[in-house]
Structures are given as C-alpha cells and as structure tokens.
Scaffold this motif. Structure first.
Motif, PDB file in Angstrom:
ATOM      1  N   GLN A   1     -16.351 -19.736  10.138  1.00 51.25           N
ATOM      2  CA  GLN A   1     -15.562 -20.633   9.117  1.00 51.25           C
ATOM      3  C   GLN A   1     -14.387 -21.143   9.593  1.00 51.25           C
ATOM      4  O   GLN A   1     -14.160 -21.973   8.612  1.00 51.25           O
ATOM      5  CB  GLN A   1     -15.290 -19.351   7.917  1.00 51.25           C
TER       6      GLN A   1
ATOM      7  N   ILE B   1     -18.373 -14.303  11.487  1.00 47.92           N
ATOM      8  CA  ILE B   1     -18.376 -14.922  10.305  1.00 47.92           C
ATOM      9  C   ILE B   1     -16.968 -15.694  10.307  1.00 47.92           C
ATOM     10  O   ILE B   1     -17.028 -16.941   9.669  1.00 47.92           O
ATOM     11  CB  ILE B   1     -18.441 -14.024   9.125  1.00 47.92           C
ATOM     12  N   GLU B   2     -16.019 -14.934  10.787  1.00 52.63           N
ATOM     13  CA  GLU B   2     -14.555 -15.626  10.612  1.00 52.63           C
ATOM     14  C   GLU B   2     -14.565 -16.704  11.400  1.00 52.63           C
ATOM     15  O   GLU B   2     -14.102 -17.706  10.994  1.00 52.63           O
ATOM     16  CB  GLU B   2     -13.358 -14.675  11.056  1.00 52.63           C
ATOM     17  N   ASN B   3     -15.119 -16.722  12.582  1.00 58.81           N
ATOM     18  CA  ASN B   3     -15.155 -17.893  13.682  1.00 58.81           C
ATOM     19  C   ASN B   3     -15.684 -18.986  13.014  1.00 58.81           C
ATOM     20  O   ASN B   3     -15.708 -19.900  13.293  1.00 58.81           O
ATOM     21  CB  ASN B   3     -15.822 -17.471  14.887  1.00 58.81           C
TER      22      ASN B   3
ATOM     23  N   THR C   1     -17.695  -8.999  16.689  1.00 59.00           N
ATOM     24  CA  THR C   1     -18.462  -7.983  15.597  1.00 59.00           C
ATOM     25  C   THR C   1     -19.057  -8.822  14.523  1.00 59.00           C
ATOM     26  O   THR C   1     -18.795 -10.421  14.616  1.00 59.00           O
ATOM     27  CB  THR C   1     -17.511  -7.195  14.830  1.00 59.00           C
ATOM     28  N   ASN C   2     -19.721  -8.489  13.597  1.00 60.42           N
ATOM     29  CA  ASN C   2     -20.310  -9.405  12.587  1.00 60.42           C
ATOM     30  C   ASN C   2     -19.249 -10.102  11.778  1.00 60.42           C
ATOM     31  O   ASN C   2     -19.218 -11.380  11.425  1.00 60.42           O
ATOM     32  CB  ASN C   2     -21.182  -8.770  11.515  1.00 60.42           C
ATOM     33  N   GLU C   3     -18.080  -9.550  11.607  1.00 58.67           N
ATOM     34  CA  GLU C   3     -17.053 -10.009  10.679  1.00 58.67           C
ATOM     35  C   GLU C   3     -16.128 -11.295  11.666  1.00 58.67           C
ATOM     36  O   GLU C   3     -15.936 -12.248  11.132  1.00 58.67           O
ATOM     37  CB  GLU C   3     -15.968  -8.840  10.352  1.00 58.67           C
ATOM     38  N   VAL C   4     -16.076 -10.810  12.916  1.00 64.78           N
ATOM     39  CA  VAL C   4     -15.679 -11.915  13.828  1.00 64.78           C
ATOM     40  C   VAL C   4     -16.202 -13.125  13.779  1.00 64.78           C
ATOM     41  O   VAL C   4     -15.785 -14.222  13.842  1.00 64.78           O
ATOM     42  CB  VAL C   4     -15.263 -11.215  15.131  1.00 64.78           C
TER      43      VAL C   4
END
Length: 474
Positions: free
Chosen positions: A295, A291-293, A286-289
């Motif tokens: 970072q 972004i987290e990756n 997902t978009n959140e995953v």
C-alpha cells in the motif's frame, strides 16, 4: 565474397562484440553518474526543509553531473568516430580497449568526489586523472590500429593525420586541466580549480583550431570488395558512396547511437524500479507487513514515469526509422536528450517521498519537458536535414510526428504553470489528461498521416510507390 568496408558504417563483424561491450559500459557509467546526486533527507520528506532549499544545497552536484555527463559523452563520441575507421581487431587492441573501459566504469566514484568537494583541487584531480588516462588510451588505440593495419585499407593520410591531431588535442586539454587542479591543491587556490573546470570549454575550441591545420576530410573512406567485382560495378558503387556522403557529410549510420541510447534507457528505467523498496531486513515479514508495504510503495508515479519513458523510447525508434545517418549535431542533441533521461529518477524520487510538494512536481515536469524538447529537436533536425535521411517520409508524416512530441512538451509546460501558480500539485494531473487527449485530437488533424505512418511501422505499404518520394540509393 569480400565485404565492403566504409566509414559510414559504425560496425563491422570483427569489432561487433567489442563495440557492443564498449557501448554498454559507457551507457552504464554515464547513467550511474546520476546515482550520486544525494539521498533525500528526512527533513525534506517531513517538510521541515523545502525542496527548493534541498536542490539549491546540491547545485554543485548537479553541475558536476551535467559536466561529467557531457565529457563522458564527448569521449564516447570520439570512440564512436574512431571505430568508423577501425574495422579489425587484435589481442592488443582488445586489451587496450578493456583498460579504457575499466577507467570509464569507475568514473561515477571520482565524479561524486568532485561534486561533494566542488572547488577543491584534489577532488577535481581525482576526476581528471581517469579522464586524462582515457584520452591517452584513445590515442593509443588509434596508433595501434594504424600500426597493425586494422583500419580501412587505403585510408587517406589526411584522415589519419586529422584524427591523430584531434585525439592528441583532447589529451592535451585534460593534461592542462590536471596541472591546474594539482596547482590548486598545492596552493590552496579555489580560483585555479575553477580555471581547471573552465578547460572543458577548450574541448569545443581546440578541435576547431586543430581542423584549421588538419581539416577533417569531407569524403567517406571505403574499400571496395575487390578489383574484379569493382570493374563491373565501379560506376554504380562510386555513385552510391558519393551520394551517401553528400547527404551525411562524413557522418555515419545510426547503429551505435541507437544501441547506446537503448542502454541508457534500460538502465534509467531499472533505476526507477529501485525506488520500489520491500520491507527492511530488520522487520519480521508477516502478511500484515506485506500488505502495508504494497500500500505504501509508490506504484502510481513509478508506472506513470515508466509510461512516459516508454513513450519517449518508442518515439526515438520512430525518429531513427526515418533518420538513417548521424552527424555531430545529431549526436550532441541525443547526448543532451539522454542527460535528462538519466536524471529523471531524482525528481521521480522527490515526488514519491515529498507528498504534496509543488517544487518536486515542477522539477519533475521541467525534466520531462526538457526530454521532449530535445527529442523534438532531433525529430525536426532529422526531418529538415535531407542529408541524414536515406528514405524520406511524406511531409505530412513528419508534421504529425513532430506535433505529437511538441504536444507533450506543451502539456508539461501547462503542468509547470498550474502547479507554480496554484502551489497545489493536484493540478499536475491535468498533464496526464492532456497527454491522453493527444492521440485522438492529432488523429483527427492528421488522419492520412496517422494511417500512413503506423502502416509503415507495421511493415505495410501505406501509400502507393508512385506517391512516395524516391528513396536514395545507399
């Protein structure tokens, strides 16, 4: 027009692709040896186990890695030396060389076995069997080339006998080590396994003893284009060849050495990039995953290490723009230099995964320091050994280049000292500051040398021709 064949040249048109493929396989195999040094466990990542304890528990793997790396490098140097004299190819020669490379490519597997089963005779035998077969195939390649007349025409009998004796001696050392390893397995004797490992020292001693009876000729072998052309150029040709030999004493050009080095560097930086892991396949993207990756991926240490490796590679290029010949000492300095380059992904991974570990940073800086020192040793040896230089650089240029490498080595020593004393890896950032200051400071200390060297790298004339030392005829 016929082509002049000389043992100073490491490549020839008929063998060019054979040697390129061989160097690539050797380079990949020798670099992949470091991939089997053990994954960093969760206990170390979570600081439940110290980095020093983790490293101590894998000391056998590191000893096996270093020993296998040096032995494979030794076999590559034999292959390198052999094809200075072999200038032709045949179907049988190509197939025999392919069998040899198949064994080289699988070496990381038995090397990992020998590291994990350190002291076990059977584990060591698994590594010694392919090493023995490679050495036997080197003997077969040499005899095949002699029988099929693929070597330089008129190759002196002394050269033929000397190389035959050396290749047979290497095969004999591996055969002895294998017998001891098998005896260790059958008798369950770790002492015999360690004796088999000690046979590696014979790879240094035996060639010296062999040379007492079959001395290596201190003259390069070459075949002139043809008798008619030689009649007009005989005196000039003879003078050029003998002058070159006086400088490199039966050494060679740097073509294969540089190709092999570039291959190891390319693989090492690619292995570094493998530490930039995308999200696991079990995780829904997902978009959140994403972004987290992005970072959490350790971009900083990857880019920093890549920059250091790039600096070393560029410095290696500059070194061998001046040093045009290689001898045994320079080959071994380069192999030890590459040993640490190939090892660099491990301390980089420790710095990535174990946050705030001073031990990981000390190891990281220590490996970078070792790379610097061997690079400086090659630079100093090449600058001081005039027999290896076809085109001599100005003394100020040599001092400037050596000072750049030694400055970096000193910066890494400062980093080791600060992190060790403070136990705080944040002080390691001082190293980056010192590296950044290197250029501005040294440009002020050696202004003329800096302009001269970089102008030469750009292909410009840095100084007038009458100000430069006379170039040797090659």
């Amino acid at each position: 027009m016929a082509v002049e064949l000389t043992s100073v040249a490491t490549t020839a048109e008929p063998t060019e692709r054979l040697l390129g493929f061989s160097d690539a396989v050797f380079g990949i195999a020798i670099t992949f040896l470091a991939l089997e040094l053990g994954d960093v466990p969760e206990e170390v990542i979570n600081h439940e186990e110290s980095v020093s304890t983790f490293l101590a528990s894998h000391i056998n793997d590191y000893v096996t890695y270093a020993g296998t790396f040096i032995i494979v490098g030794f076999l590559w140097s034999r292959h390198h030396q052999m094809f200075r004299y072999i200038k032709g190819r045949s179907g049988t020669l190509l197939v025999t060389n392919l069998f040899l490379l198949a064994l080289v490519a699988l070496l990381p597997y038995p090397a990992a076995m020998a590291g994990r089963g350190f002291g076990l005779g059977l584990a060591l035998a698994c590594l010694l069997v392919p090493l023995l077969m490679i050495s036997v195939l080197l003997v077969a390649l040499w005899e095949l080339a002699l029988r099929q007349q693929l070597v330089i025409p008129g190759l002196p009998a002394q050269t033929r006998a000397s190389f035959r004796a050396n290749t047979l001696a290497v095969a004999g050392v591996f055969a002895l080590a294998l017998v001891l390893a098998l005896a260790s397995w059958r008798l369950d004797s770790p002492e015999l396994s360690y004796a088999a490992m000690g046979c590696a020292l014979l790879l240094i001693v035996v060639p010296i003893l062999v040379r007492l009876h079959w001395p290596t000729p201190q003259q390069a072998s070459y075949a002139p284009p043809n008798a008619n052309e030689l009649a007009d150029k005989e005196e000039k040709l003879a003078a050029a060849v003998l002058t070159l030999l006086e400088r490199i004493r039966n050494g060679s050009d740097t073509v294969r050495l540089c190709v092999f080095t570039d291959g190891v560097f390319a693989i090492a930086v690619t292995v570094l990039a493998l530490q930039l892991q995308p999200p696991a396949h079990s995780v829904t993207l997902t978009n959140e995953v994403i972004i987290e990756n992005l970072q959490t991926v350790p971009w900083n240490i990857y880019l920093t290490t890549f920059a250091f490796v790039g600096i070393y590679w560029v410095t290696h290029i500059h070194t061998f723009e001046v040093v045009k010949g290689t001898d045994a000492i320079l080959v071994w300095l380069n192999l030890l230099f590459l040993l640490f380059v190939a090892f660099l992904p491990l301390p980089t991974e420790l710095v990535n995964l174990v946050e705030g570990s001073s031990g990981a940073w000390v190891l990281y800086f220590a490996v970078l320091f070792s790379i610097c020192m061997f690079l400086a040793a090659m630079r100093i040896y090449g600058a001081r050994t005039s027999k290896l230089s076809v085109e001599r650089e100005l003394p100020a240029e040599a001092r400037y280049s050596i000072a750049r490498t030694l400055w970096a080595a000193a910066a890494f020593l400062v980093g080791i000292a600060l992190v060790t004393i403070s136990r705080n890896p944040i002080y390691g950032e001082v190293v980056l500051v010192l590296i950044l200051l290197r250029g501005p400071v040294l440009r002020r200390v050696f202004p003329a040398a800096h302009k001269s060297m970089w102008a030469r790298h750009r292909g410009a004339t840095a100084v007038a021709d009458d100000e430069r030392p006379e170039a040797h005829v090659s």
